[in-house]
Design a protein around this motif. Structure first.
Motif, PDB file in Angstrom:
ATOM      1  N   VAL A   1       0.909  -1.015   0.047  1.00  0.00           N
ATOM      2  CA  VAL A   1       0.080  -0.021  -0.051  1.00  0.00           C
ATOM      3  C   VAL A   1       0.801   1.298  -0.082  1.00  0.00           C
ATOM      4  N   ASP A   2       0.635   2.131  -1.080  1.00  0.00           N
ATOM      5  CA  ASP A   2       1.591   3.383  -0.990  1.00  0.00           C
ATOM      6  C   ASP A   2       2.832   3.507  -1.140  1.00  0.00           C
ATOM      7  N   LYS A   3       3.495   1.878  -1.752  1.00  0.00           N
ATOM      8  CA  LYS A   3       5.032   1.975  -1.988  1.00  0.00           C
ATOM      9  C   LYS A   3       5.280   0.906  -3.099  1.00  0.00           C
ATOM     10  N   ILE A   4       6.567   0.951  -3.327  1.00  0.00           N
ATOM     11  CA  ILE A   4       7.115   0.111  -4.298  1.00  0.00           C
ATOM     12  C   ILE A   4       8.497  -0.393  -4.021  1.00  0.00           C
TER      13      ILE A   4
ATOM     14  N   THR B   1      -0.645  -1.714  -4.139  1.00  0.00           N
ATOM     15  CA  THR B   1      -0.209  -0.275  -4.335  1.00  0.00           C
ATOM     16  C   THR B   1      -1.363   0.434  -4.195  1.00  0.00           C
ATOM     17  N   PHE B   2      -2.588   0.220  -4.803  1.00  0.00           N
ATOM     18  CA  PHE B   2      -3.907   1.058  -4.666  1.00  0.00           C
ATOM     19  C   PHE B   2      -4.895   0.393  -4.046  1.00  0.00           C
ATOM     20  N   LYS B   3      -4.463  -0.157  -2.983  1.00  0.00           N
ATOM     21  CA  LYS B   3      -5.649  -0.811  -2.087  1.00  0.00           C
ATOM     22  C   LYS B   3      -6.780  -0.146  -1.793  1.00  0.00           C
TER      23      LYS B   3
ATOM     24  N   TYR C   1      -3.302  -1.946  -9.218  1.00  0.00           N
ATOM     25  CA  TYR C   1      -4.159  -3.224  -8.216  1.00  0.00           C
ATOM     26  C   TYR C   1      -4.550  -2.582  -6.938  1.00  0.00           C
ATOM     27  N   SER C   2      -5.640  -3.082  -6.658  1.00  0.00           N
ATOM     28  CA  SER C   2      -6.092  -2.971  -5.262  1.00  0.00           C
ATOM     29  C   SER C   2      -5.814  -4.188  -4.408  1.00  0.00           C
ATOM     30  N   SER C   3      -5.516  -5.111  -5.129  1.00  0.00           N
ATOM     31  CA  SER C   3      -5.241  -6.604  -4.724  1.00  0.00           C
ATOM     32  C   SER C   3      -3.850  -7.022  -4.785  1.00  0.00           C
TER      33      SER C   3
END
Length: 286
Positions: A112-115, A145-147, A166-168
């Motif tokens: 979430v919010d990071k790579i 990343t975009f959960k 992707y949210s998942s």
């Protein structure tokens, strides 16, 4: 109250009128893809588990963009730059280099919010990379990343119109065999091979050749190669700007290349940030 709660939630299939313009004189794409991560000095193993598809997916996207633009927009100049594995460092990714490219593609591990970057322990958080300049669109092939309901996408936006992701969780695959009807009157079944990086290939074709909206192009490609006939759960998402630009209705989730603004756009009293998602099957969120 967390910032994400300020995002307006729109129905997954809402529509709006985009501003019609001619195809741009140029289109450019830059990619950051990591198959192999640096080894940990403690364990001697990759600090993130290595992947087999990011570089191929990056190449498929660029090649599909180039061929479809060449076939449909003869006067549009195409250019690209690719960064793979050891080149994908935090300092490079957060630099201003990508500001000179219209479309940014990222393929790596995420949360979430990071790579994750290639070098040991390097992480890029959302607040460390605002996309701006000539970057109008981006695609993240990275887990979570975009959960939805947990992400804070605001920091990524500094002129960019929309970001696909992707949210998942996301599980790419190299080769799978499946059956299709074939022969006279479709009386036989023939074997075919599919790859998860057909998502990137078909996305560019849907968007350029078929002139589907950027959101439809993405979710349709994800469904075809990640979900259809696979009993697989996944949740693609788009975070985007919508509202009014120059006094006209604007929804960047509906943009095609020839119906897009070729300039940076910013959140203000006229433009808000929203997201749409599609839940296919039963996604994983860890």
């Amino acid at each position: 109250m967390k910032k994400f709660s300020l995002i307006l939630l729109l129905a997954a299939f809402c529509t709006a009128n985009a501003v019609v313009q001619n195809a741009p004189s140029s289109f450019s794409v830059i990619t950051y893809a990591i198959n192999n991560f640096a080894t940990s000095p403690y364990s001697g193993e990759p600090w993130q588990h290595n992947l087999s598809t990011p570089v191929k997916a990056s190449n498929e996207l660029v090649e599909s963009f180039e061929s479809n633009i060449s076939d449909n927009y003869k006067n549009t100049k195409f250019s690209s730059r690719k960064h793979h594995d050891t080149e994908v460092t935090k300092s490079l990714f957060t630099s201003k280099e990508s500001d000179n490219f219209n479309f940014v593609y990222v393929d790596t591990h995420g949360n979430v919010d990071k790579i994750a970057m290639h070098p040991y322990g390097q992480i890029v958080h959302n607040y460390e990379k605002p996309f701006g300049g000539k970057t109008y669109w981006a695609m993240f092939t990275a887990c979570l990343t975009f959960k939805k309901r947990e992400m804070d996408p605001f920091p990524w936006f500094n002129g960019i119109h929309s970001i696909l992701g992707y949210s998942s969780s996301f599980h790419p695959y190299e080769n799978e065999t499946y059956k299709v009807k074939c022969g006279l009157f479709n009386q036989f079944k023939c074997s075919r091979t599919r790859h998860s990086y057909y998502v990137q290939r078909d996305f560019a074709e849907n968007w350029i050749e078929d002139k589907q909206s950027i959101w439809d192009s993405y979710k349709n490609a994800v469904y075809r190669w990640m979900v259809q006939d696979r009993n697989y759960g996944i949740e693609p998402v788009i975070v985007f700007l919508f509202g009014s630009v120059d006094g006209k209705d604007f929804d960047s989730s509906n943009e095609t290349l020839e119906k897009s603004y070729q300039k940076p756009l910013y959140r203000n009293s006229n433009l808000k940030l929203a997201y749409k998602w599609c839940t296919f099957g039963t996604p994983e969120y860890d």
